[in-house]
Design a protein around this motif. Structure first.
Motif, PDB file in Angstrom:
ATOM      1  N   GLU B 179     -36.067  53.043 -13.641  1.00 45.39           N
ATOM      2  CA  GLU B 179     -36.284  51.750 -14.304  1.00 45.39           C
ATOM      3  C   GLU B 179     -35.152  51.391 -15.261  1.00 45.39           C
ATOM      4  OE1 GLU B 179     -39.919  51.446 -16.527  1.00 45.39           O
ATOM      5  OE2 GLU B 179     -39.994  49.266 -16.271  1.00 45.39           O
ATOM      6  N   ASP B 180     -34.726  52.376 -16.047  1.00 52.41           N
ATOM      7  CA  ASP B 180     -33.695  52.102 -17.044  1.00 52.41           C
ATOM      8  C   ASP B 180     -32.685  53.243 -17.072  1.00 52.41           C
ATOM      9  OD1 ASP B 180     -32.157  51.425 -19.161  1.00 52.41           O
ATOM     10  OD2 ASP B 180     -33.768  51.479 -20.666  1.00 52.41           O
ATOM     11  N   PRO B 181     -31.454  52.971 -16.616  1.00 51.95           N
ATOM     12  CA  PRO B 181     -30.456  54.042 -16.549  1.00 51.95           C
ATOM     13  C   PRO B 181     -30.221  54.701 -17.908  1.00 51.95           C
ATOM     14  CG  PRO B 181     -29.485  51.894 -15.948  1.00 51.95           C
ATOM     15  CD  PRO B 181     -30.951  51.683 -16.122  1.00 51.95           C
ATOM     16  N   ALA B 182     -30.437  53.934 -18.967  1.00 60.51           N
ATOM     17  CA  ALA B 182     -30.178  54.472 -20.302  1.00 60.51           C
ATOM     18  C   ALA B 182     -31.131  55.610 -20.657  1.00 60.51           C
ATOM     19  CB  ALA B 182     -30.290  53.361 -21.330  1.00 60.51           C
ATOM     20  N   ASN B 183     -32.290  55.642 -19.992  1.00 59.52           N
ATOM     21  CA  ASN B 183     -33.276  56.678 -20.312  1.00 59.52           C
ATOM     22  C   ASN B 183     -33.140  57.937 -19.456  1.00 59.52           C
ATOM     23  OD1 ASN B 183     -34.408  55.102 -22.253  1.00 59.52           O
ATOM     24  ND2 ASN B 183     -36.012  54.273 -20.927  1.00 59.52           N
ATOM     25  N   ALA B 184     -32.145  57.974 -18.591  1.00 53.85           N
ATOM     26  CA  ALA B 184     -32.004  59.135 -17.709  1.00 53.85           C
ATOM     27  C   ALA B 184     -31.663  60.384 -18.516  1.00 53.85           C
ATOM     28  CB  ALA B 184     -30.923  58.875 -16.670  1.00 53.85           C
ATOM     29  N   THR B 185     -32.473  61.421 -18.352  1.00 54.40           N
ATOM     30  CA  THR B 185     -32.165  62.692 -19.007  1.00 54.40           C
ATOM     31  C   THR B 185     -31.446  63.617 -18.029  1.00 54.40           C
ATOM     32  OG1 THR B 185     -34.343  63.489 -18.408  1.00 54.40           O
ATOM     33  CG2 THR B 185     -34.091  62.601 -20.632  1.00 54.40           C
ATOM     34  N   GLU B 186     -31.509  63.261 -16.744  1.00 56.15           N
ATOM     35  CA  GLU B 186     -30.774  64.024 -15.734  1.00 56.15           C
ATOM     36  C   GLU B 186     -30.046  63.050 -14.831  1.00 56.15           C
ATOM     37  OE1 GLU B 186     -31.528  67.653 -14.328  1.00 56.15           O
ATOM     38  OE2 GLU B 186     -33.681  67.725 -14.762  1.00 56.15           O
ATOM     39  N   LYS B 187     -28.710  63.227 -14.742  1.00 54.86           N
ATOM     40  CA  LYS B 187     -27.918  62.410 -13.811  1.00 54.86           C
ATOM     41  C   LYS B 187     -27.421  63.364 -12.730  1.00 54.86           C
ATOM     42  CE  LYS B 187     -26.624  59.066 -17.312  1.00 54.86           C
ATOM     43  NZ  LYS B 187     -25.537  58.451 -18.070  1.00 54.86           N
TER      44      LYS B 187
END
Lengths: 167, 218
Positions: B179-187
């Motif tokens: 939903e929101d790339p800014a909230n990704a804890t794992e890329k």
């Protein structure tokens, strides 16, 4: 005289159904659940055939097949069959997309919203062979150790055939 | 085991034997086909090259990229809302890693008769609208998607060149926050490429993510 009684019976029946149908149609509620509630459902050991469908409002083939599950839910209400729709829409879409769609499409079976977008943490807990594509449907009777999965769109007749083998 | 009854020349028994044998053959073939279909290319496997048409009309092969150290192969498409959610992230991946030797190669595997939005013409349009900095190829026969084992859009394979061969280094999703790339804890993809660039093994080489089913031809 006999014909009249028959007609009366039919009328009463129609009246009953017309009262009951809207009730079941508009009692739609969405329950927001976590992954533990879903895995609990998946592990249920009762002698019941579970039909669990993963879908989302943004997925066109998913929305298209929803009426098939509703039909199944209604046809097997008095049997040991439980239909559970699990939406994987974002939590933020609950009021804006999910509820309006369910009302518009007259979806009468119970709907859960699985509030967890960390998919890698739970997809394998549901089914190892599942690559994450939706629609995805699991049909199982844990007590009889029977389980099949359907990747992609399905229909009432296919579902009914699979259920018949597990009841 | 006593083979005597099996070797009996009684015609009825021969018939039964032949039937059993063909049943066994069918079963073997079915398991083989099923295994091929359900697994696809896994980390460590060698990945085959291909020749597919790009939105500019040119045929593209991985062999054309002489300088590349590897590839970020993304099975994606126009219509899928989940693929759209990741479009800007795929562009960013290309802009960050193409200069470092890992360009994005996007492949649309969907059958346009089933999903008109994924036709070649619409691919050209989408590529122009979004100014895709990478090639956007059409897998018209769906053969590449089947070979790789693509099941959804988006679905990523990271390939690494090793002794002129292409080895699968990673299979899976892009990150853990659609939903929101800014909230990704794992890329997942970024980390895998960084590890490859640093000469390390990819610590998490398989992940699963949600996506749209591939629209297979009947």
């Amino acid at each position: 005289m006999q014909l009249k009684t028959k007609c009366f019976c039919h009328l009463m029946w129609l009246l009953l159904v017309s009262y009951w149908l809207p009730l079941s149609c508009y009692s739609q509620q969405v329950t927001v659940v976590n992954i533990e509630q879903v895995t609990d459902l998946m592990q249920n050991q009762s002698d019941t055939v579970y039909v669990v469908n993963f879908w989302a409002t943004w997925c066109a083939p998913c929305v298209k097949e929803l009426p098939e599950f509703v039909q199944l839910h209604e046809a097997y209400q008095n049997r040991k069959v439980r239909v559970q729709l699990i939406s994987i829409d974002f939590r933020s879409a609950l009021e804006s997309s999910l509820k309006p769609l369910l009302q518009r499409k007259n979806i009468t079976c119970p709907v859960w919203l699985l509030n967890n977008t960390d998919y890698d943490s739970w997809i394998n807990r549901i089914e190892e062979s599942w690559q994450g594509e939706i629609p995805f449907t699991l049909i199982f009777n844990n007590q009889r150790r029977k389980r099949v999965v359907i990747s992609g769109q399905t229909d009432f007749h296919h579902l009914e055939k699979l259920i018949g083998e597990m009841l | 085991m006593d083979l005597e009854p099996l070797l009996n020349k009684n015609p009825n028994n021969m018939k039964a034997q032949r039937f059993l044998l063909s049943l066994l053959l069918c079963w073997g073939l079915a398991t083989l086909l099923w295994a091929q279909r359900s697994t696809g290319l896994q980390p460590g496997d060698e990945a085959p090259d291909f020749e597919l048409k790009n939105v500019d009309g040119q045929l593209v092969s991985l062999a054309d990229y002489k300088q590349a150290k590897g590839f970020i192969i993304v099975f994606t498409c126009n219509h899928c809302p989940f693929a759209k959610l990741y479009e800007d992230r795929i562009i960013a991946l290309h802009n960050k890693y193409a200069p470092k030797g890992f360009p994005v190669v996007a492949i649309n595997p969907n059958d346009a008769t089933k999903q008109p939005e994924d036709s070649f013409e619409m691919m050209i349009q989408r590529a122009q609208e979004k100014s895709f900095p990478y090639v956007y190829l059409q897998d018209a026969t769906q053969e590449i998607a089947r070979t790789y084992g693509a099941a959804r859009t988006p679905h990523v394979w990271i390939l690494q060149k090793q002794d002129n061969k292409l080895k699968v280094a990673y299979v899976g999703g892009i990150d853990n926050s659609p939903e929101d790339p800014a909230n990704a804890t794992e890329k997942y993809v970024e980390r895998a490429i960084e590890e490859l660039l640093a000469g390390r093994v990819v610590s998490k080489n398989t992940t699963k993510a949600i996506g749209c089913t591939i629209k297979w031809r009947n």
